[in-house]
Design an enzyme around this catalytic site. Structure first.
Site, PDB file in Angstrom:
ATOM      1  N   GLY A  52      44.305  40.440  39.578  1.00  0.00           N
ATOM      2  CA  GLY A  52      42.932  40.816  39.955  1.00  0.00           C
ATOM      3  C   GLY A  52      42.871  42.187  40.626  1.00  0.00           C
ATOM      4  N   CYS A  81      43.347  35.506  51.595  1.00  0.00           N
ATOM      5  CA  CYS A  81      42.171  34.675  51.314  1.00  0.00           C
ATOM      6  C   CYS A  81      42.173  33.490  52.282  1.00  0.00           C
ATOM      7  CB  CYS A  81      42.142  34.231  49.861  1.00  0.00           C
ATOM      8  SG  CYS A  81      43.589  33.308  49.353  1.00  0.00           S
TER       9      CYS A  81
END
Ligand SMILES: C[S@@+](CC[C@H](N)C(=O)[O-])C[C@H]1O[C@@H](n2cnc3c(N)ncnc32)[C@H](O)[C@@H]1O
Length: 463
Positions: free
Chosen positions: A108, A225
């Site tokens: 990503g 995250c």
């Protein structure tokens, strides 16, 4: 969602009045997003809706990607959770820079960084886990990145090779994943009250290596995250303490983004320059990120030869870094002259051969002693007296780059990616770039009205 009691109590303590709203956000639906690939996009998507742009990401949209679509398979779009998009925006490398994505799979952040780099400079994309590194390499290929090398290394084994080498380093660290609970409820099973502290130990080790590789004036972007202060503000406080040449960079924040919390670490007010994305304030799963600038004085040459310890020497795979033989060079040049509008685009001095595979490196890098998946952009393979192009070459170029283009109808795309032979009334002979509208989808070989299918077997789809 059934959250661990210790998790609930921890965030009740940390967030006080806000805790109820934060904890309730775990029962809200997952936010999905995708990005358009600027390396390929020519004004048209086939089945994705760009009605809902993400305001802090120049290529981001809310919405779900269909994995069996032309847009996904040909790398026109990349599925990414909206909060993760901000990491790439903060790192924002410039074309020509040397960039490292140290914990990169599935890709990503790598694909985001490549979007800024416009195929110039060097993007070293590393992933420690071999299986995940292979998926990363597939995503690098699909996205059409020309300037990436995909490594499969532990960060400490890269240090001596890349000492003070990179202008930008992204450490998207393995973490306790509290921001993944909604997307993947299994992540809760790994969680216990001590888990964030264990992850923090590993994060410090990774960052020590990253700091060895960061050039003077370089930028380090750290992200997780998770919401755990042990892995977020406390890691940044540790970095600032250990490395006095580092200072916090400023990040532009929208109203829905929170400041870092100095009171959750050592009270250093600089920590408020970090960003917290909380799912009860922000349309995304949650993230933490910080930008750090290395103010060290430039006293060491940027590039150094590999110095491997005895232990590492043993483990290291012997990698032949061959230059092309005369015969191979001729085969490539003949192929390029027929296939590409600019046959000299991939300059000879940037070509390397390994086990009959031909690669292109934007900036030559000696990878001897390092484990890798792709030492550059794979152009193709030498087979006896011929050259066969690789899917990576096709994916990395635009329709306008090819002399021999075979446009097919959108309805025929599913036959192509299934591996079927296609018919055509084109009169060329030999290798063609198969394309749907303005998007290259893969190679074929044309002879007497049929396109023999060279879409890689591992990528073929059944509908
Ligand atoms: C948060 S994920 C990376 C996600 C990726 N940056 C992206 O945007 O698609 C963290 C990655 O770190 C890798 N990892 C685990 N332990 C590591 C270590 N000791 N050093 C470097 N990477 C590690 C994991 O395998 C995982 O792929």
């Amino acid at each position: 969602m059934q959250l661990p009691v210790e998790f609930i109590n921890k965030y009740k303590q940390l967030l006080g009045n806000e805790a109820a709203e934060f904890l309730a956000s775990f029962d809200q639906p997952v936010e999905k997003g995708f990005r358009i690939n600027p390396l390929k996009y020519q004004g048209q998507l086939h089945e994705h809706d760009t009605a809902h742009p993400i305001d802090y990401s120049q290529w981001g949209y809310y919405g779900k990607v269909n994995g069996k679509s032309i847009d996904h398979q040909s790398g026109l779009v990349y599925s990414q959770e909206p909060s993760a998009m901000l990491v790439g925006e903060i790192a924002r490398p410039k074309p020509g820079q040397k960039v490292l994505d140290l914990c990169a799979a599935p890709g990503g952040k790598t694909t985001y960084l490549a979007s800024f780099m416009d195929q110039e400079g060097l993007l070293v994309s590393n992933e420690i886990n071999r299986g995940r590194a292979k998926i990363l390499a597939e995503n690098v290929e699909r996205f059409g990145i020309q300037n990436a090398i995909v490594l499969n290394e532990s960060p400490d084994r890269m240090e001596s090779r890349f000492e003070k080498y990179f202008d930008v380093i992204v450490v998207d660290a393995p973490c306790s994943g509290e921001g993944m609970f909604r997307k993947d409820p299994n992540a809760i099973n790994y969680w216990n009250i001590d888990y964030p502290a264990e992850c923090a130990n590993r994060q410090r080790e990774i960052l020590k290596s990253a700091m060895q590789m960061l050039a003077p004036n370089g930028t380090l972007v750290y992200s997780t995250c998770t919401f755990a202060p042990e892995e977020d503000e406390q890691i940044i406080a540790w970095l600032l303490d250990q490395y006095p040449t580092l200072s916090m960079g400023t990040v532009t924040k929208t109203d829905s983004m929170d400041d870092g919390r100095p009171d959750w670490a050592d009270g250093n007010p600089e920590l408020s320059k970090a960003v917290r994305l909380f799912p009860h304030h922000f349309r995304g799963e949650g993230h933490f990120m910080a930008k750090l600038i290395n103010n060290a004085i430039d006293d060491v040459p940027a590039e150094r030869p590999v110095k491997l310890s005895k232990k590492n020497k043993k483990k290291a795979k012997k990698v032949p870094t061959d230059s092309l033989s005369k015969a191979q060079l001729q085969l490539w040049q003949d192929f390029a002259a027929n296939f590409l509008k600019n046959p000299d685009y991939f300059e000879e001095k940037h070509l390397i051969v390994q086990k009959d595979h031909l690669y292109y490196q934007t900036i030559p890098v000696d990878l001897s002693g390092l484990r890798y998946i792709k030492p550059g952009l794979e152009l193709g393979t030498f087979k006896k007296n011929r050259f066969e192009p690789n899917q990576s070459l096709l994916m990395a170029l635009k329709t306008t780059d090819f002399k021999q283009l075979a446009p097919i109808a959108e309805e025929d795309w599913s036959k192509y990616v299934h591996g079927d032979v296609l018919t055509t009334n084109l009169s060329y002979k030999g290798w063609v770039a198969v394309a749907v509208d303005n998007t290259v989808v893969g190679p074929g070989k044309l002879s007497q009205g049929t396109i023999k299918n060279f879409y890689p077997k591992g990528l073929r789809l059944n509908f």
